[in-house]
Design a protein around this motif. Structure first.
Motif, PDB file in Angstrom:
ATOM      1  N   LYS A   1       3.343   4.678  -7.481  1.00 63.90           N
ATOM      2  CA  LYS A   1       2.828   4.119  -8.742  1.00 63.90           C
ATOM      3  C   LYS A   1       1.987   5.139  -9.503  1.00 63.90           C
ATOM      4  O   LYS A   1       2.025   5.192 -10.724  1.00 63.90           O
ATOM      5  CB  LYS A   1       1.976   2.870  -8.452  1.00 63.90           C
ATOM      6  CG  LYS A   1       2.790   1.637  -8.127  1.00 63.90           C
ATOM      7  CD  LYS A   1       1.850   0.457  -7.945  1.00 63.90           C
ATOM      8  CE  LYS A   1       2.571  -0.735  -7.368  1.00 63.90           C
ATOM      9  NZ  LYS A   1       1.643  -1.764  -6.900  1.00 63.90           N
ATOM     10  N   THR A   2       1.208   5.942  -8.771  1.00 66.39           N
ATOM     11  CA  THR A   2       0.319   6.892  -9.449  1.00 66.39           C
ATOM     12  C   THR A   2       1.090   8.014 -10.147  1.00 66.39           C
ATOM     13  O   THR A   2       0.582   8.620 -11.079  1.00 66.39           O
ATOM     14  CB  THR A   2      -0.704   7.536  -8.484  1.00 66.39           C
ATOM     15  OG1 THR A   2       0.003   8.277  -7.508  1.00 66.39           O
ATOM     16  CG2 THR A   2      -1.610   6.515  -7.846  1.00 66.39           C
TER      17      THR A   2
ATOM     18  N   GLN B   1       0.828  -1.213   0.000  1.00 72.94           N
ATOM     19  CA  GLN B   1       0.000   0.000   0.000  1.00 72.94           C
ATOM     20  C   GLN B   1       0.858   1.257   0.000  1.00 72.94           C
ATOM     21  O   GLN B   1       0.537   2.245  -0.661  1.00 72.94           O
ATOM     22  CB  GLN B   1      -0.916  -0.031   1.235  1.00 72.94           C
ATOM     23  CG  GLN B   1      -1.975   1.037   1.259  1.00 72.94           C
ATOM     24  CD  GLN B   1      -3.038   0.868   0.183  1.00 72.94           C
ATOM     25  OE1 GLN B   1      -3.444  -0.239  -0.112  1.00 72.94           O
ATOM     26  NE2 GLN B   1      -3.456   1.953  -0.416  1.00 72.94           N
TER      27      GLN B   1
ATOM     28  N   GLN C   1       1.852   2.634  -3.300  1.00 71.57           N
ATOM     29  CA  GLN C   1       0.769   3.058  -4.195  1.00 71.57           C
ATOM     30  C   GLN C   1       0.914   4.501  -4.708  1.00 71.57           C
ATOM     31  O   GLN C   1       0.783   4.729  -5.916  1.00 71.57           O
ATOM     32  CB  GLN C   1      -0.576   2.867  -3.476  1.00 71.57           C
ATOM     33  CG  GLN C   1      -1.792   2.867  -4.390  1.00 71.57           C
ATOM     34  CD  GLN C   1      -1.744   1.762  -5.440  1.00 71.57           C
ATOM     35  OE1 GLN C   1      -1.299   0.663  -5.151  1.00 71.57           O
ATOM     36  NE2 GLN C   1      -2.171   2.071  -6.650  1.00 71.57           N
TER      37      GLN C   1
END
Lengths: 255, 181
Positions: free
Chosen positions: A67-68, A61, A64
């Motif tokens: 990654k965006t 998590q 995350q």
């Protein structure tokens, strides 16, 4: 399906930290990220926020947010060196200057800043319930009507999404050919969107009526917003926020 | 105006703004149209342009700004939420202000197609320019240039579809005129 909250049930003091103080800290640290140009401090802050995300959630998590924005970071790596052409050449291919010292300096600064803002904002959303964010904004001066608009919008997001999905499915059923093709979807956009908007608009008078039934506009109001009640008092939370901001300011300006 | 009528109008306005905010969020998050280069563009601009054309500057500003801001929060791009609020809010505001000039009933969608297109193009410039400036400050102006074409395309599609949809909704649901303010 549309989700109306990104809150993740986790652990750590961030979950107990008052949303008002948290919002204040987020805004102040974001400002500091723009004012500070000390690379070591910027990356240190990023490391701290990442470790906090790791502790509050889990490893997968916590990656995350990265990654965006990874695509944008790649774009930055490709384009920022082209902005700064003068100065000491560091990387060169033939006669073409790939990167100068100034370019790498600014690239490092922009990446660190963007990553920091992304992680801090995401961590805020992960650790704060959407309803608490709304109450915090109300405490900061968002009007009664403004808060009502936000809460009603959240209430209607799932139903608007559902009705749009149903209308879209109905339009797809009419098609005899390959109903899921991209061309079909583009052709169906206008009638689908029009129908979805008419459905949404038709419900507005009913919503207004139910607002009046619930006492909206009366002098003796029948409802009020919940008051956020933090553990050990609000001002202690703000004091902690000021200490965190002070330490960050000290790190950015002294080291 | 009696107090009761004023309250009713306020309730309608709040309901209208909240509903259009929800529509902008949904159009941003789930309504996506495939592009020829195997990508997607969202229809958030269609919803913003529609709100501005149908209901005027304030609904355009609040629904456009708040809707895209909430969509950014829910879509995992929280860092963009305040910027989206300002940029898309201004986009809605500007579109409605230009389109409804010289319109008697104050419904911007009653304006001529040319005026609506001009308003939409100015809104497109506000949106594309706003994101370029914001992107430039955040990650460099050369890097921010890479997004300009996609933003312009998304906004352009929004204007074209928004005009068609506004006219279609006016025909399909005439009582909508009573909701404009």
């Amino acid at each position: 399906m549309v989700t109306t909250s990104l809150y993740i049930a986790g652990r750590g003091f961030l979950y107990k930290f008052d949303p008002r103080a948290k919002l204040f800290t987020l805004l102040a640290l974001t400002l500091l990220l723009f004012l500070g140009s000390n690379h070591a401090s910027l990356w240190l802050l990023n490391l701290a926020v990442f470790l906090l995300a790791l502790y509050s959630t889990n490893f997968k998590q916590s990656l995350q947010p990265l990654k965006t924005i990874i695509f944008l970071v790649i774009i930055m790596i490709l384009f920022v060196p082209l902005t700064y052409r003068d100065g000491t050449v560091v990387i060169k291919i033939g006669n073409f200057t790939v990167a100068t010292k100034e370019a790498l300096f600014n690239l490092n600064l922009l990446v660190a800043r963007f990553l920091g803002i992304t992680y801090m904002a995401t961590l805020f959303i992960w650790t704060t319930k959407m309803v608490d964010i709304q109450l915090a904004l109300r405490w900061y001066g968002l009007s009664y009507s403004g808060t009502l608009i936000v809460t009603l919008a959240f209430r209607f997001i799932p139903s608007v999404a559902d009705s749009f999905q149903m209308i879209q499915d109905a339009h797809l059923l009419r098609s005899a050919s390959d109903s899921t093709s991209s061309k079909r979807r583009i052709v169906d956009v206008v009638p689908t969107v029009t129908a979805a908007l008419v459905v949404a608009l038709k419900s507005i008078p009913y919503m207004a009526m139910s607002l009046e039934h619930r006492g909206f506009g009366r002098d003796n109001k029948r409802g009020s917003y919940r008051y956020l009640d933090p553990q050990f008092g609000l001002w202690l939370h703000f004091l902690i926020a000021v200490v965190v901001i002070g330490v960050a300011y000290f790190a950015f300006n002294i080291f | 105006m009696s107090k009761k009528l004023a309250n009713q109008l306020t309730a309608i306005r709040i309901a209208l703004t909240a509903m259009l905010t929800a529509v902008v969020v949904v159009f941003t998050l789930i309504v996506r149209v495939p592009t020829p280069i195997k990508g997607y563009i969202s229809l958030c601009d269609v919803a913003i342009v529609f709100s501005a054309y149908m209901f005027g500057p304030w609904v355009g500003f609040i629904a456009g700004g708040l809707g895209t801001g909430i969509a950014d929060l829910l879509g995992g791009y929280a860092q963009w939420a305040p910027l989206s609020f300002i940029i898309h809010g201004l986009q809605g505001l500007v579109i409605a202000l230009i389109a409804r000039k010289k319109v008697v009933a104050k419904i911007p969608a009653d304006a001529s197609i040319l005026r609506m297109v001009i308003a939409g193009v100015v809104g497109m410039v506000v949106m594309t320019g706003g994101y370029y400036l914001a992107g430039g400050v955040l990650y460099g102006f050369k890097a921010a240039l890479s997004e300009v074409a996609l933003n312009a395309m998304q906004s352009g599609v929004g204007v074209v579809v928004g005009i068609i949809v506004s006219k279609a909704v006016l025909k399909a649901y005439p009582p909508v005129r009573a909701l404009a303010f």
